[in-house]
Design an enzyme around this catalytic site. Structure first.
Site, PDB file in Angstrom:
ATOM      1  N   GLY A  75       0.806  -1.236   0.000  1.00  0.00           N
ATOM      2  CA  GLY A  75       0.000   0.000   0.000  1.00  0.00           C
ATOM      3  C   GLY A  75       0.829   1.271   0.000  1.00  0.00           C
ATOM      4  O   GLY A  75       0.300   2.361   0.231  1.00  0.00           O
ATOM      5  N   LYS A  92       6.520  19.083  -5.005  1.00  0.00           N
ATOM      6  CA  LYS A  92       6.790  19.482  -3.618  1.00  0.00           C
ATOM      7  C   LYS A  92       7.983  20.435  -3.556  1.00  0.00           C
ATOM      8  O   LYS A  92       7.980  21.391  -2.776  1.00  0.00           O
ATOM      9  CB  LYS A  92       7.040  18.236  -2.760  1.00  0.00           C
ATOM     10  CG  LYS A  92       5.773  17.407  -2.575  1.00  0.00           C
ATOM     11  CD  LYS A  92       6.084  16.045  -2.007  1.00  0.00           C
ATOM     12  CE  LYS A  92       4.832  15.219  -1.782  1.00  0.00           C
ATOM     13  NZ  LYS A  92       5.134  13.811  -1.515  1.00  0.00           N
TER      14      LYS A  92
END
Ligand code: NAP
Length: 429
Positions: A187, A205
């Site tokens: 995940g 970012k």
């Protein structure tokens, strides 16, 4: 009483975490602010979908106008992701007199100039702590903690997926494809991992970090960006033998010549603080004139870590509303002061650092001499060299470490050498 209603756009991972924290910490928030922000509407696509948090069904809506038209809503929290319709909804919220909190790096990196200009025009805040390094209070530290300092450089791990994969390759000896599959199974990587492993997410970012740290508006498409998919198990092993760990770093530098930004896999000395950052954790090392180095470390993603950042933004805006900040003229201090046009970045070709070179060459006399001569003609000196035992076809993998050299000079040397060479940069000493 001042309206402290909150409208949330999106009830996925971060939205659910935000709703949960605002509920669970309500008493504590009330004790600090005197009044707690109240969720009045939550925009979703599908009202029937099962949610990770319990919400009163009447709060859910699929109509953005129910959020924008509610005069009690002072803060709109955008947690949908993507560029559209997030951009349109953020602009509409500002025009409706709302402040905006968002964790959406994509919309701010791609359309930030327009959004910040609108916020400044209407005198409303846009805050975005959750958009970079998840729960780590990084942007607030740069904006408030280092407000009187001058930040000259930053360098860090801002994409947890890439770090998870490179860390797994380092620990287990796995190749990139197997480590990516492992990250997907656990995940930590999306089904389509391209934005993460290609470096695009880190570039978004880095553009936001440059905005807050250096006050420059940058088009993320102009940031030199290299992903990690070409890093092999051999590279990880060879780097380790030379005393390095390979990390995907976002690097920003500012000097009298301008600002340089880049994202690429980097050989980091084994004893450097960033070398020990494991799994999906993030860490950013900041260099500023007065403070010197400072390090920000923690969980860069996830439902509750990111919700911590989002709720801290909500509380900051709420406190400023209660203090009457927005009823006075003048800058609020939330919107970074930027030039209206994106700045041009210093070209990657000018960056000076040492390099790791890996290539496969026939194991015959003269080949190495030819490569070394090409490098020498472009001012590239070799610091170390290692050769694998030749394989059955008579070729051998070679690894070289160069002395620091301008990126452009090395690129020219490699073109002249006419060999397929994988090159990785070393963290500047
Ligand atoms: P997510 O789980 O995919 O949730 C997105 C939510 O937005 C869903 O509830 C979805 O509604 C809603 N939505 C999407 N498009 C919509 C539309 N056009 N109209 C109305 N509702 C819409 O996403 P997430 O992981 O929470 O991420 C949210 C934001 O936080 C993104 O910008 C992401 O980059 C950022 N972020 C996430 C993390 C993280 O760890 N997840 C970390 C840092 C930053 P339905 O549920 O009805 O489909």
């Amino acid at each position: 009483m001042t309206a402290l209603g909150v409208g949330i756009l999106g009830l996925g991972n971060v939205g659910a975490g935000t709703v949960r924290l605002l509920g669970e910490r309500r008493e504590r928030i009330e004790a600090r602010l005197g009044v707690a922000p109240t969720i009045r509407r939550i925009l979703v696509r599908d009202r029937e979908r099962e949610r990770a948090v319990e919400v009163a069904p009447e709060l859910l809506t699929t109509d953005i106008d129910e959020v924008l038209g509610d005069p009690e809503i002072a803060i709109v929290v955008e947690l949908m992701g993507g560029v559209e319709p997030a951009r349109s909804y953020i602009l509409a919220a500002l025009r409706a007199g709302k402040h905006v909190v968002t964790a959406n790096k994509a919309v701010l990196a791609e359309r930030g100039a327009e959004i910040f200009a609108e916020a400044a025009r209407v005198g409303r805040a846009v805050v975005f702590e959750g958009s970079v390094a998840g729960g780590i209070p990084l942007l607030r530290s740069l904006r408030e903690g280092l407000a009187s300092d001058r930040i000259t450089g930053l360098c860090g791990i801002v994409n947890g997926t890439s770090n998870y994969i490179l860390d797994a390759m380092t620990r287990t000896g796995a190749g990139f494809a197997d480590a990516l599959a492992g990250a997907q199974a656990a995940g930590y990587a999306e089904a389509d991992p391209s934005l993460d492993v290609g470096g695009g997410d880190a570039a978004h970012k880095l553009a936001l970090l440059a905005l807050v740290a250096f006050g420059v508006q940058v088009d993320p498409g102009t940031i030199a960006t290299e992903g990690i998919s070409h890093v092999t198990a051999f590279d990880i092993r060879a780097a380790a033998e030379l005393g390095f760990v390979i990390k995907s770093l976002a690097i920003g530098q500012r000097d009298e010549h301008g600002v340089g930004l880049r994202v690429h896999p980097t050989l980091v000395p084994r004893d450097h603080v960033l070398a020990g950052v494991q799994g999906a954790f993030n860490a950013v090392l900041v260099q500023s004139d007065a403070l010197g180095p400072s390090l920000y470390y923690g969980r860069g993603a996830g439902m509750m870590p990111t919700a911590v950042a989002v709720v801290s933004d909500i509380l900051e805006v709420a406190r400023d509303i209660l203090a009457g900040l927005y009823s006075r003229p003048g800058p609020s201090g939330h919107v970074p002061s930027t030039t209206s046009k994106p700045v041009s970045l210093r070209p990657l070709a000018e960056v000076v650092c040492a390099h790791y070179l890996r290539f496969r060459a026939p194991h015959v006399p003269g080949v190495l001499g030819r490569v070394a001569a090409c490098l020498g003609r472009h001012g590239v000196s070799i610091r170390r060299m290692a050769q694998e035992t030749p394989s059955a076809d008579g070729s051998a993998a070679m690894v070289m470490l160069t002395e620091p050299v301008a990126d452009g000079s090395l690129a020219a040397a490699l073109v002249e050498a006419a060999l397929p060479v994988t090159r990785l940069r070393l963290l500047a000493e």
